[in-house]
Design an enzyme around this catalytic site. Structure first.
Site, short mmCIF file in Angstrom:
data_model
loop_
_atom_site.label_atom_id
_atom_site.label_comp_id
_atom_site.label_asym_id
_atom_site.label_seq_id
_atom_site.Cartn_x
_atom_site.Cartn_y
_atom_site.Cartn_z
N ARG A 52 -8.91 30.00 18.93
CA ARG A 52 -8.02 29.09 19.88
C ARG A 52 -8.73 28.72 20.83
NH1 ARG A 52 -5.88 34.29 18.72
NH2 ARG A 52 -3.97 34.53 17.18
N LYS A 69 -4.23 36.66 21.80
CA LYS A 69 -2.68 36.54 22.03
C LYS A 69 -2.09 37.95 21.58
CE LYS A 69 0.65 33.52 20.32
NZ LYS A 69 0.81 32.32 19.18
#
Length: 455
Positions: free
Chosen positions: A280, A305
């Site tokens: 990401r 995350k």
């Protein structure tokens, strides 16, 4: 009457000397900009007392000559210069400080508002409001604290609640309505499927907080089809072809950067990690030198995350690109401490932010003629992560591997909390469908032959 020292080219030079720019051309270009700004103030009799109206006039005038991103970038320099003048006692007040006190810490949204057609309405949207000060603010604030005590980060949910609280602060006349009615009023402020979904989801969070205190309070439903309509409004993931991936990487290596020759290699390495490792944007930005293990050929991904730290083995080609980048990074004079950001900008003397990475890599997509030159349309950088999953599934099919048996490993590699999160990334493409059909045909033909033999 207070008299201030004169502001001239010497003041500009003194300010620029304190900035320590790495390239002489930058110093010269900024000197011209700041001298022109001084002339603008002098022509309007505001050389020692610039105010918000003067800043607004300067922005309006230059918004007609410069593109938006250039205006935002140069305004940041003007702001630093004005702050320096105020600190040196050369001007009576700092209009940028006044704007930030009223409309928040970020400069770009304020600039965007000041050059808009309806300045008052645009500035009102930026006006700072106290946190959780609406008639439901205390309840929402206590709920956020409660959830964090339970171990949740609750950042996204907190932002939703703050947006709802902001709406309620602007509409105190709604205090007597039920929560369901408040949510419906908020959803009507921006009539779109996604905002309706966000409003209903926020209302459900608040109703759960109320239900926890008083079980008689019902938990609000989101509603049938609301989430589906919101998903349909969102852009579908874009799966890059192999040729497009090669074009993107070549464009990154040819990225025009005469003042920073290491930048093309930096962009190339970022894109390699985004595609080959499925990282990401935030994970790329948070990488530090100590996360790279050249001996084990792995990288460590922290603060992900889903609270998952993971160590990823990298393919030899990815490690070769990473080693080449590290050599260029050291030659550029970047810090070598283990805690230093992996992707460092010697020009700005700091690491790349998530927004900075997204901005510059999106420019690579535009230069590769894969994304339109303007607008938030077309492929995104995050789609490289989707593409990594799609291409991995395709290659497993081609190798005769059962992809279903590999999905748990892929979920772990991507940092997902379970396999269901990975399934969101699985998009059926004609190529993937063809490989799956071919595998089914081979297995089905074998089973059919066995059955015919038995008959």
């Amino acid at each position: 009457m207070t008299h201030f020292p004169s502001i001239d080219a010497a003041s500009v030079e003194q300010f620029l000397q304190a900035q320590r720019f790495r390239h002489p051309a930058t110093h010269k270009n900024y000197a011209n900009l700041l001298c022109n700004f001084n002339s603008f103030l002098m022509n309007r009799g505001a050389i020692t007392s610039p105010d918000v109206s003067i800043v607004q006039q300067w922005l309006k005038e230059h918004s007609l000559k410069w593109q938006a991103h250039i205006l935002y970038h140069r305004t940041l320099l003007i702001e630093r210069y004005v702050q320096w003048l105020h600190d040196q006692g050369l001007i009576a007040s700092n209009p940028f400080a006044e704007l930030h006190r009223e409309y928040g810490p970020r400069t770009t949204p304020i600039v965007r508002a000041l050059v808009s057609d309806d300045i008052y309405a645009a500035l009102q949207k930026q006006r700072r409001l106290p946190r959780f000060r609406s008639f439901l603010g205390l309840l929402m604030d206590e709920h956020v604290t409660h959830m964090r005590v339970l171990g949740y980060r609750y950042r996204t949910e907190e932002q939703r609640l703050l947006r709802f609280d902001r709406f309620l602060q602007y509409h105190p006349e709604l205090a007597g309505l039920t929560l369901a009615e408040l949510v419906e009023h908020w959803s009507q402020e921006e009539p779109s499927p996604y905002h309706l979904f966000e409003a209903r989801r926020t209302g459900r969070i608040v109703s759960k907080a109320m239900h926890r205190i008083d079980p008689r309070v019902p938990v609000l439903p989101i509603g049938d089809g609301v989430a589906r309509a919101a998903r349909q409004q969102q852009r579908a993931p874009y799966l890059y072809t192999d040729d497009e991936i090669q074009r993107i990487l070549q464009t990154a290596l040819l990225y025009p950067s005469p003042k920073a020759p290491w930048r093309p290699v930096t962009l190339f390495t970022m894109l390699v990690l985004a595609y080959c490792a499925g990282l990401r944007g935030g994970e790329i930005a948070r990488l530090v030198l100590g996360d790279v293990d050249l001996r084990e050929q792995t990288i460590e991904i922290r603060e992900t995350k889903f609270f998952k730290k993971r160590r990823l083995p990298l393919a030899p080609g990815v490690m070769a690109a990473l080693k080449h980048y590290l050599v260029m990074r050291e030659q550029a004079g970047s810090p070598t401490k283990p805690e230093s950001p992996l992707f460092w900008s010697p020009q700005r003397n700091c690491g790349y932010t998530v927004g900075g990475i997204r901005l510059v890599l999106t420019d690579v997509l535009r230069r590769a003629n894969i994304k339109p030159a303007r607008g938030s349309v077309g492929p995104r950088i995050h789609d490289l992560r989707h593409t990594m999953v799609g291409h991995r599934m395709r290659d497993w099919y081609k190798s005769g591997i059962n992809p279903q048996s590999k999905l748990p490993y892929l979920a772990t590699y991507l940092g997902h909390k379970d396999i269901r999160s990975t399934l969101v990334y699985l998009n059926i493409t004609p190529e993937l469908l063809q490989e799956a059909s071919e595998r089914f045909r081979k297995n089905g033909a074998t089973a059919l032959q066995v059955r015919e033999g038995a008959l």
